[in-house]
Design an enzyme around this catalytic site. Sequence first.
Site, PDB file in Angstrom:
ATOM      1  N   SER A  35       0.862  -1.175   0.000  1.00 16.14           N
ATOM      2  CA  SER A  35       0.000   0.000   0.000  1.00 16.14           C
ATOM      3  C   SER A  35       0.902   1.229   0.000  1.00 16.14           C
ATOM      4  O   SER A  35       1.935   1.246   0.669  1.00 16.14           O
ATOM      5  CB  SER A  35      -0.905  -0.009   1.235  1.00 16.14           C
ATOM      6  N   LYS A  89     -13.527  -7.698  -7.728  1.00 19.07           N
ATOM      7  CA  LYS A  89     -14.402  -7.352  -8.843  1.00 19.07           C
ATOM      8  C   LYS A  89     -14.395  -5.840  -9.041  1.00 19.07           C
ATOM      9  O   LYS A  89     -14.191  -5.127  -8.060  1.00 19.07           O
ATOM     10  CB  LYS A  89     -15.825  -7.864  -8.626  1.00 19.07           C
TER      11      LYS A  89
HETATM   12  P1  NAP Z   1     -10.608   2.201  -1.967  1.00 18.06           P
HETATM   13  O1  NAP Z   1     -10.729   2.063  -0.490  1.00 18.06           O
HETATM   14  O2  NAP Z   1     -10.912   3.517  -2.584  1.00 18.06           O
HETATM   15  O3  NAP Z   1      -9.166   1.799  -2.491  1.00 18.06           O
HETATM   16  C1  NAP Z   1      -8.464   0.661  -2.058  1.00 18.06           C
HETATM   17  C2  NAP Z   1      -6.970   0.972  -2.002  1.00 18.06           C
HETATM   18  O4  NAP Z   1      -6.410   0.909  -3.295  1.00 18.06           O
HETATM   19  C3  NAP Z   1      -6.655   2.354  -1.506  1.00 18.06           C
HETATM   20  O5  NAP Z   1      -6.627   2.387  -0.110  1.00 18.06           O
HETATM   21  C4  NAP Z   1      -5.306   2.652  -2.125  1.00 18.06           C
HETATM   22  O6  NAP Z   1      -4.302   2.297  -1.221  1.00 18.06           O
HETATM   23  C5  NAP Z   1      -5.259   1.748  -3.338  1.00 18.06           C
HETATM   24  N1  NAP Z   1      -5.310   2.530  -4.571  1.00 18.06           N
HETATM   25  C6  NAP Z   1      -6.224   3.445  -4.933  1.00 18.06           C
HETATM   26  N2  NAP Z   1      -5.916   3.968  -6.137  1.00 18.06           N
HETATM   27  C7  NAP Z   1      -4.790   3.375  -6.517  1.00 18.06           C
HETATM   28  C8  NAP Z   1      -3.955   3.513  -7.649  1.00 18.06           C
HETATM   29  N3  NAP Z   1      -4.246   4.356  -8.647  1.00 18.06           N
HETATM   30  N4  NAP Z   1      -2.861   2.736  -7.716  1.00 18.06           N
HETATM   31  C9  NAP Z   1      -2.559   1.887  -6.721  1.00 18.06           C
HETATM   32  N5  NAP Z   1      -3.305   1.717  -5.630  1.00 18.06           N
HETATM   33  C10 NAP Z   1      -4.402   2.466  -5.531  1.00 18.06           C
HETATM   34  O7  NAP Z   1     -11.483   1.123  -2.698  1.00 18.06           O
HETATM   35  P2  NAP Z   1     -12.347  -0.091  -2.132  1.00 18.06           P
HETATM   36  O8  NAP Z   1     -13.705   0.380  -1.793  1.00 18.06           O
HETATM   37  O9  NAP Z   1     -11.574  -0.849  -1.111  1.00 18.06           O
HETATM   38  O10 NAP Z   1     -12.506  -0.930  -3.493  1.00 18.06           O
HETATM   39  C11 NAP Z   1     -11.418  -1.649  -4.069  1.00 18.06           C
HETATM   40  C12 NAP Z   1     -12.017  -2.709  -4.981  1.00 18.06           C
HETATM   41  O11 NAP Z   1     -12.858  -3.549  -4.194  1.00 18.06           O
HETATM   42  C13 NAP Z   1     -12.918  -2.129  -6.103  1.00 18.06           C
HETATM   43  O12 NAP Z   1     -12.708  -2.837  -7.288  1.00 18.06           O
HETATM   44  C14 NAP Z   1     -14.319  -2.344  -5.588  1.00 18.06           C
HETATM   45  O13 NAP Z   1     -15.246  -2.534  -6.630  1.00 18.06           O
HETATM   46  C15 NAP Z   1     -14.158  -3.627  -4.776  1.00 18.06           C
HETATM   47  N6  NAP Z   1     -15.150  -3.765  -3.714  1.00 18.06           N
HETATM   48  C16 NAP Z   1     -15.441  -2.732  -2.862  1.00 18.06           C
HETATM   49  C17 NAP Z   1     -16.432  -2.876  -1.908  1.00 18.06           C
HETATM   50  C18 NAP Z   1     -16.770  -1.780  -0.942  1.00 18.06           C
HETATM   51  O14 NAP Z   1     -17.754  -1.938  -0.172  1.00 18.06           O
HETATM   52  N7  NAP Z   1     -16.049  -0.681  -0.886  1.00 18.06           N
HETATM   53  C19 NAP Z   1     -17.133  -4.082  -1.811  1.00 18.06           C
HETATM   54  C20 NAP Z   1     -16.778  -5.133  -2.644  1.00 18.06           C
HETATM   55  C21 NAP Z   1     -15.782  -4.960  -3.599  1.00 18.06           C
HETATM   56  P3  NAP Z   1      -2.965   3.180  -1.080  1.00 18.06           P
HETATM   57  O15 NAP Z   1      -3.304   4.602  -1.507  1.00 18.06           O
HETATM   58  O16 NAP Z   1      -2.573   3.092   0.328  1.00 18.06           O
HETATM   59  O17 NAP Z   1      -1.990   2.540  -1.998  1.00 18.06           O
END
Ligand code: NAP
Length: 307
Positions: A35, A89
Site C-alpha cells: 500500500s 471485482k
Molecule cells: P478504496 O478504499 O478507494 O481503495 C483501495 C486501495 O487501493 C486504496 O486504499 C489505495 O491504497 C489503493 N489505490 C487506490 N488507487 C490506486 C492507484 N491508482 N494505484 C494503486 N493503488 C491504488 O477502494 P475499495 O472500496 O476498497 O474498493 C477496491 C475494490 O474492491 C474495487 O474494485 C471495488 O469494486 C471492490 N469492492 C469494494 C467494496 C466496498 O464496499 N467498498 C465491496 C466489494 C468490492 P494506497 O493509496 O494506500 O496505496
Amino acid sequence: MAEKLALVGIGKIARDQHIPAISGNPDWSLEATVSRHASVDGIAAYQTLGSLLAERPDISTISLAIPPQPRFDYAKAALAAGKHVMLEKPPGQSLAECFALETLARNMGVSIFATWHSRFADCVPDLKSWLAPRDLKRLRIVWKEDVRHWHPGQEWIWEPGGMGVFDPGINALSIMTEILPHGVHVSEATLEYPENRATPIAAELRFADPTGADVSAVFDWRQEGLQTWDIEIETADGNARLSLGGEKLEINGELIKEGSNNEYPNLYAKMFDLVRNRDRDMDLSPFIHVCDALSLGRRLITAPFHY
Ligand code: NAP
C-alpha cells in the site's frame, strides 16, 4: 502448511472483508501488505509491488484489493513473477485486459481468480437450485443505494474505468449470470451521467432472453433511505425474491432462508482450492453485460454530482 499471501491495496474492502476473511482461514497466512499509504499492525508492509516481489520469493499468492484502473499492471507483474493472483471485482477496466491476464496466467502455469463476491452470498446456491427446473417468466434486478454512504469520497468510481453505478450493479449481474440456466444479452440500455462525471449514476437495462422471459435491471446510486439489493423472479411455477444482496430468500412470499455474510470467507476458500489444483476461474460474463450496456446505452445527462 498455510499458503503465504500478500494483500495489495489497504483500503475499505481490504479492512472490511479481506483481512478478517484471511485471518479466519488457517489455509492462508497474511505475510505482507502493499500500500502506498497504509499498513496493518504486525504485518510486513511494502510500498510497491516491485519491492515485495523482489524481497519475498516465499509468498505464493497476491490478492489485489485496489480499484479496477491500476489492477492490470499489478496483476501482470504478479503473474509474470509466477504468483497466483486473486482479483477483486470487476476484474479489470476492460475485457481485453482480462483476456491478457488469463493468457499470462495459463502460460505461467499459475492460478487466477476473477472473484464475484456476491455469488458467494448464502442464499444464491438455494435460488439457483430452485430456479433450475422452472420456466423463467420474468427477472427484475432492483439495485438502489446511496453512493454518498457506500463510497464516501471515492473519486475513482467516477473516472473512466471506474464504471460508476455498475460498480455495485455488477454484483447483481454476477448473481444473475450464476443463477440463470441459460445466457441472456443486453438489448437496450439507458444510462444517466451527471454532467460533471465520466461514469453513470443510474442505469436501466433490458436483456434479450432466448426463452422469451422478461429480463431487466435498474441501478440507481441516488437512493436515500431504504437501500435495495433485490432480484425478483417469476416462473410458471412460483415466485422468488432474493434480497439483501443475496442474504435473504423468500419463495411464494415465505421466508426460506436469512443467512449471514460469508462472501469473503467463501472466496478465500475457493481461491485456496484453485491454488491447490493450479486451476483458473476467469468468468467474465457479468463484465460483458456492463461493457455491452456502456456500448449500447443511450446517454442522458443529469444533475452534477458532488459529495
Ligand atoms: P478504496 O478504499 O478507494 O481503495 C483501495 C486501495 O487501493 C486504496 O486504499 C489505495 O491504497 C489503493 N489505490 C487506490 N488507487 C490506486 C492507484 N491508482 N494505484 C494503486 N493503488 C491504488 O477502494 P475499495 O472500496 O476498497 O474498493 C477496491 C475494490 O474492491 C474495487 O474494485 C471495488 O469494486 C471492490 N469492492 C469494494 C467494496 C466496498 O464496499 N467498498 C465491496 C466489494 C468490492 P494506497 O493509496 O494506500 O496505496
